[in-house]
Design a protein around this motif. Sequence first.
Motif, PDB file in Angstrom:
ATOM      1  N   LEU A  70       0.832  -1.207   0.000  1.00 14.90           N
ATOM      2  CA  LEU A  70       0.000   0.000   0.000  1.00 14.90           C
ATOM      3  C   LEU A  70       0.870   1.263   0.000  1.00 14.90           C
ATOM      4  CD1 LEU A  70      -2.604   1.728   0.579  1.00 14.90           C
ATOM      5  CD2 LEU A  70      -2.217   1.237   3.000  1.00 14.90           C
ATOM      6  N   GLY A  71       1.849   1.279   0.872  1.00 15.65           N
ATOM      7  CA  GLY A  71       2.588   2.527   1.132  1.00 15.65           C
ATOM      8  C   GLY A  71       3.435   2.969  -0.035  1.00 15.65           C
ATOM      9  N   VAL A  72       3.920   2.022  -0.810  1.00 11.68           N
ATOM     10  CA  VAL A  72       4.613   2.399  -2.034  1.00 11.68           C
ATOM     11  C   VAL A  72       3.795   1.961  -3.239  1.00 11.68           C
ATOM     12  CG1 VAL A  72       6.928   2.585  -1.131  1.00 11.68           C
ATOM     13  CG2 VAL A  72       6.066   0.361  -1.783  1.00 11.68           C
ATOM     14  N   SER A  73       2.501   1.693  -2.996  1.00 10.92           N
ATOM     15  CA  SER A  73       1.575   1.276  -4.061  1.00 10.92           C
ATOM     16  C   SER A  73       2.343   0.452  -5.089  1.00 10.92           C
ATOM     17  CB  SER A  73       0.906   2.493  -4.711  1.00 10.92           C
ATOM     18  OG  SER A  73       1.846   3.462  -5.096  1.00 10.92           O
ATOM     19  N   ALA A  74       2.869  -0.654  -4.618  1.00 13.79           N
ATOM     20  CA  ALA A  74       3.951  -1.338  -5.314  1.00 13.79           C
ATOM     21  C   ALA A  74       3.657  -1.711  -6.760  1.00 13.79           C
ATOM     22  CB  ALA A  74       4.357  -2.583  -4.518  1.00 13.79           C
ATOM     23  N   ASP A  75       2.417  -2.038  -7.087  1.00 13.52           N
ATOM     24  CA  ASP A  75       2.157  -2.416  -8.480  1.00 13.52           C
ATOM     25  C   ASP A  75       2.026  -1.198  -9.386  1.00 13.52           C
ATOM     26  OD1 ASP A  75      -0.295  -1.589  -7.377  1.00 13.52           O
ATOM     27  OD2 ASP A  75      -1.379  -2.668  -8.928  1.00 13.52           O
ATOM     28  N   ALA A  76       1.784  -0.053  -8.819  1.00 17.11           N
ATOM     29  CA  ALA A  76       1.605   1.174  -9.613  1.00 17.11           C
ATOM     30  C   ALA A  76       2.149   2.343  -8.808  1.00 17.11           C
ATOM     31  CB  ALA A  76       0.119   1.391  -9.933  1.00 17.11           C
ATOM     32  N   PRO A  77       3.468   2.471  -8.739  1.00 17.92           N
ATOM     33  CA  PRO A  77       4.052   3.461  -7.820  1.00 17.92           C
ATOM     34  C   PRO A  77       3.851   4.918  -8.240  1.00 17.92           C
ATOM     35  CG  PRO A  77       5.759   2.310  -9.063  1.00 17.92           C
ATOM     36  CD  PRO A  77       4.472   1.618  -9.373  1.00 17.92           C
ATOM     37  N   TYR A  78       3.353   5.140  -9.429  1.00 15.71           N
ATOM     38  CA  TYR A  78       3.069   6.522  -9.837  1.00 15.71           C
ATOM     39  C   TYR A  78       1.852   6.509 -10.755  1.00 15.71           C
ATOM     40  CZ  TYR A  78       5.161   5.058 -14.228  1.00 15.71           C
ATOM     41  OH  TYR A  78       5.418   4.378 -15.381  1.00 15.71           O
ATOM     42  N   ILE A  79       1.308   7.691 -11.015  1.00 16.93           N
ATOM     43  CA  ILE A  79       0.268   7.815 -12.030  1.00 16.93           C
ATOM     44  C   ILE A  79       0.745   8.801 -13.077  1.00 16.93           C
ATOM     45  CG2 ILE A  79      -1.767   7.107 -10.715  1.00 16.93           C
ATOM     46  CD1 ILE A  79      -2.199  10.040  -9.973  1.00 16.93           C
ATOM     47  N   ASP A  80       0.228   8.657 -14.265  1.00 14.87           N
ATOM     48  CA  ASP A  80       0.722   9.428 -15.403  1.00 14.87           C
ATOM     49  C   ASP A  80       0.050  10.797 -15.444  1.00 14.87           C
ATOM     50  OD1 ASP A  80       2.057   9.972 -17.746  1.00 14.87           O
ATOM     51  OD2 ASP A  80       0.615   8.912 -19.019  1.00 14.87           O
ATOM     52  N   SER A  81       0.249  11.575 -14.379  1.00 14.34           N
ATOM     53  CA  SER A  81      -0.422  12.871 -14.274  1.00 14.34           C
ATOM     54  C   SER A  81       0.298  13.939 -15.089  1.00 14.34           C
ATOM     55  CB  SER A  81      -0.475  13.294 -12.805  1.00 14.34           C
ATOM     56  OG  SER A  81       0.809  13.190 -12.231  1.00 14.34           O
ATOM     57  N   VAL A  82      -0.465  14.834 -15.662  1.00 12.52           N
ATOM     58  CA  VAL A  82       0.086  15.947 -16.443  1.00 12.52           C
ATOM     59  C   VAL A  82      -0.623  17.237 -16.043  1.00 12.52           C
ATOM     60  CG1 VAL A  82       0.778  14.546 -18.430  1.00 12.52           C
ATOM     61  CG2 VAL A  82      -1.543  15.474 -18.333  1.00 12.52           C
ATOM     62  N   TYR A  83      -0.035  18.361 -16.425  1.00  8.45           N
ATOM     63  CA  TYR A  83      -0.557  19.706 -16.091  1.00  8.45           C
ATOM     64  C   TYR A  83      -0.440  20.474 -17.389  1.00  8.45           C
ATOM     65  CZ  TYR A  83      -0.418  24.168 -13.292  1.00  8.45           C
ATOM     66  OH  TYR A  83      -0.618  25.401 -12.711  1.00  8.45           O
ATOM     67  N   LYS A  84      -1.542  20.536 -18.118  1.00  4.38           N
ATOM     68  CA  LYS A  84      -1.492  21.023 -19.495  1.00  4.38           C
ATOM     69  C   LYS A  84      -2.092  22.407 -19.617  1.00  4.38           C
ATOM     70  CE  LYS A  84       0.109  17.572 -22.103  1.00  4.38           C
ATOM     71  NZ  LYS A  84       1.340  17.744 -22.890  1.00  4.38           N
ATOM     72  N   LEU A  85      -1.407  23.260 -20.373  1.00  2.00           N
ATOM     73  CA  LEU A  85      -1.965  24.560 -20.709  1.00  2.00           C
ATOM     74  C   LEU A  85      -3.141  24.327 -21.640  1.00  2.00           C
ATOM     75  CD1 LEU A  85      -1.669  27.686 -20.641  1.00  2.00           C
ATOM     76  CD2 LEU A  85      -0.178  27.476 -22.629  1.00  2.00           C
ATOM     77  N   VAL A  86      -4.346  24.764 -21.238  1.00  2.00           N
ATOM     78  CA  VAL A  86      -5.511  24.560 -22.097  1.00  2.00           C
ATOM     79  C   VAL A  86      -6.011  25.869 -22.695  1.00  2.00           C
ATOM     80  CG1 VAL A  86      -6.314  22.428 -21.028  1.00  2.00           C
ATOM     81  CG2 VAL A  86      -7.075  24.598 -20.094  1.00  2.00           C
ATOM     82  N   GLU A  87      -5.704  26.992 -22.022  1.00  2.00           N
ATOM     83  CA  GLU A  87      -6.199  28.274 -22.507  1.00  2.00           C
ATOM     84  C   GLU A  87      -5.234  29.356 -22.069  1.00  2.00           C
ATOM     85  OE1 GLU A  87     -10.515  28.802 -22.002  1.00  2.00           O
ATOM     86  OE2 GLU A  87     -10.085  30.913 -21.616  1.00  2.00           O
ATOM     87  N   PHE A  88      -4.934  30.276 -22.958  1.00  2.00           N
ATOM     88  CA  PHE A  88      -4.076  31.411 -22.579  1.00  2.00           C
ATOM     89  C   PHE A  88      -4.623  32.670 -23.232  1.00  2.00           C
ATOM     90  CE2 PHE A  88      -0.104  33.975 -23.494  1.00  2.00           C
ATOM     91  CZ  PHE A  88      -0.084  34.545 -22.231  1.00  2.00           C
ATOM     92  N   GLY A  89      -4.957  33.660 -22.423  1.00  2.00           N
ATOM     93  CA  GLY A  89      -5.508  34.911 -22.936  1.00  2.00           C
ATOM     94  C   GLY A  89      -6.746  34.686 -23.771  1.00  2.00           C
ATOM     95  N   GLY A  90      -7.559  33.713 -23.385  1.00  2.00           N
ATOM     96  CA  GLY A  90      -8.789  33.441 -24.118  1.00  2.00           C
ATOM     97  C   GLY A  90      -8.612  32.533 -25.323  1.00  2.00           C
ATOM     98  N   ARG A  91      -7.347  32.131 -25.598  1.00  2.00           N
ATOM     99  CA  ARG A  91      -7.052  31.301 -26.770  1.00  2.00           C
ATOM    100  C   ARG A  91      -6.884  29.852 -26.321  1.00  2.00           C
ATOM    101  NH1 ARG A  91      -1.795  30.391 -29.417  1.00  2.00           N
ATOM    102  NH2 ARG A  91      -0.855  31.742 -27.843  1.00  2.00           N
ATOM    103  N   ALA A  92      -7.591  28.932 -26.931  1.00  2.00           N
ATOM    104  CA  ALA A  92      -7.445  27.514 -26.606  1.00  2.00           C
ATOM    105  C   ALA A  92      -6.129  27.004 -27.182  1.00  2.00           C
ATOM    106  CB  ALA A  92      -8.607  26.717 -27.189  1.00  2.00           C
ATOM    107  N   VAL A  93      -5.324  26.329 -26.348  1.00  2.00           N
ATOM    108  CA  VAL A  93      -3.993  25.929 -26.830  1.00  2.00           C
ATOM    109  C   VAL A  93      -3.637  24.501 -26.447  1.00  2.00           C
ATOM    110  CG1 VAL A  93      -2.985  28.236 -26.872  1.00  2.00           C
ATOM    111  CG2 VAL A  93      -2.948  26.913 -24.760  1.00  2.00           C
ATOM    112  N   MET A  94      -4.621  23.713 -26.075  1.00  2.00           N
ATOM    113  CA  MET A  94      -4.320  22.344 -25.644  1.00  2.00           C
ATOM    114  C   MET A  94      -3.581  21.610 -26.735  1.00  2.00           C
ATOM    115  SD  MET A  94      -5.070  20.258 -23.058  1.00  2.00           S
ATOM    116  CE  MET A  94      -5.588  18.589 -22.633  1.00  2.00           C
ATOM    117  N   LYS A  95      -2.401  21.048 -26.341  1.00  2.00           N
ATOM    118  CA  LYS A  95      -1.600  20.300 -27.323  1.00  2.00           C
ATOM    119  C   LYS A  95      -2.197  18.923 -27.537  1.00  2.00           C
ATOM    120  CE  LYS A  95       2.717  18.114 -28.225  1.00  2.00           C
ATOM    121  NZ  LYS A  95       3.803  17.347 -27.647  1.00  2.00           N
TER     122      LYS A  95
END
Lengths: 334, 334
Positions: B309-334
């Motif tokens: 449990l403590g090191v969630s051994a079978d899945a030690p991480y998740i594929d999380s991202v932090y994506k720019l989706v909008e800048f100055g009213g402009r949609a820019v999601m890659k």
Amino acid sequence: MPGGLLTDLYELNMAASYLRRGMDRTATFSLFVRGLPKARGFLVAAGLESCLELLESFSFTGVELEALGSMGFDDRALSDFSTLRFQGEVWAVPEGRIVYSEEPVLEVTAPIAIAQLVETVLLNQITLHTTLASKAARYAIAAEGRRLVEFAFRRTHGLEAAMAVARASALAGFTATSNVEAASRYGLDVAGTMAHSFIESFPTEGEAFRAFAEDHPGRTTFLVDTYDTLGGVRAAIDTIHDLGLGGELGVRLDSGDLDALARGARALLDDAGLTHAHIFASGGLDELEVHELVRAGAPVDAFGIGTQLGVSADAPYIDSVYKLVEFGGRAVMK
Amino acid sequence: MPGGLLTDLYELNMAASYLRRGMDRTATFSLFVRGLPKARGFLVAAGLESCLELLESFSFTGVELEALGSMGFDDRALSDFSTLRFQGEVWAVPEGRIVYSEEPVLEVTAPIAIAQLVETVLLNQITLHTTLASKAARYAIAAEGRRLVEFAFRRTHGLEAAMAVARASALAGFTATSNVEAASRYGLDVAGTMAHSFIESFPTEGEAFRAFAEDHPGRTTFLVDTYDTLGGVRAAIDTIHDLGLGGELGVRLDSGDLDALARGARALLDDAGLTHAHIFASGGLDELEVHELVRAGAPVDAFGIGTQLGVSADAPYIDSVYKLVEFGGRAVMK
């Protein structure tokens, strides 16, 4: 630094019994790794420094004793705990040395209550640092002299683990980290360039490259895979020529077929007279993929290594134990 | 709480460019998980509380600005950084809710330099807590109502992760933790008994049990597998009868064939009139093993869950991202 609550309840239960019964004879506990992770032939010992810091500060504050009282420990136990400090001997393998399974990494000889109470933090710290240093050493071997930069911060199990992976990877031969706090704290070289979002924040890739190079001259690495990787390399070359950029230059590949793209990028850079520009590769690489690229002769000068190192994804823990081996001169290893 | 150095260098490089160029328009970044770990159908969102604490304290101290100066940031950049505080909006899924891949867990809308600088810590904390809460929820489902106690402290990636797993597992339905500091900090129930070393410190198992029960009456769980498990159960029964012990009683099985040993222990306890005594099982159990024991009808009342449990051994991480989706009213999601 932490107080005496940084432990499992059962350590306190046992210590209370030992102290109440006047069982203050010396015990020796041995911390070792029972079995190596799959496909590992050795480990790199690490974590001693933080263990020694924790032992030096080991004690119970008044607030901590109150918390223990509310968990059911009686006045006798609280009084016994209140005077405890670490007194004893620590024998350990220096950080950075190779260790094998069943081989002691650290041994504590102290009055049994104290030796018992520190089990949890010693295991926690040796496990964390040794797991990370061992994984980092595998990258160092795989890279065959190419530069390695630690990029794991966003994936590690918290901020403390982020500092630990920067430190452990430096110990194992990484040349820099992206972690600014760790670089500041441990005196490491720090490295980093730009994200895809930076490119997207400008109307064109070329404008983003130009802005970045103007603001960070002398050492510029262009992230080239936002839209089309080799197109990105061409845009980087144009920017370098337009601005007459000198200093350290490079391109970073973060996705796609890294071998083919590195060869393509190298050809474009060389044709443009930029034989000194570096190629930097990243993108979830494990040490086997690094080794495959190196062995295939991919013209990659440096690798950025994150997730697979920071959570040592194939072996997120080691089977470390802290066994009573001797108590009052009597051998008791189970 | 941390300052502005808790970030990757490239966030600072990009922020410096944005600030220098007066690019202060609002950007929206979305934090989500790109792909679920193998064999996962859902995640449990967690980590929001620590993210909000980090955003509230986000700033650069004088010492931190000096460190950045020594890393090559110029006076203009340092001056721009010195006034930064988090100002913007955070939208987030509450902790404890189910989330799926591609579904936003948290979104930040703020001037682009600020939104960029906080990427690393937000990813770090959401990844840690969500990984742990998601794994803990799998145990809660597998246990079908049996009690679960979190035992991971010695294996987690540092002390911070130890606190996080205690908190996240409580969020997902665990009933107690062995981690005394976490119990004190979060108001959780704490649980624990004795280690094999305690048994070995006494001349016989029976003497160890007797001493422990005398010192910790009212709630005694005997660790019975040091020498011979069912022999240990008999010694526990003798101790219970000799001392006329009442309160909560139980035996803990930490190794061997848990199904068979639990049935054997249950029969011995029932024959001795101790039908109310609990059987507690531990020893590196993953959630599939817990489920197997439960489905097989093993008479286990509670499980102690650590490493897996403590090191969630079978899945030690998740594929999380932090994506720019909008800048100055402009949609820019890659």
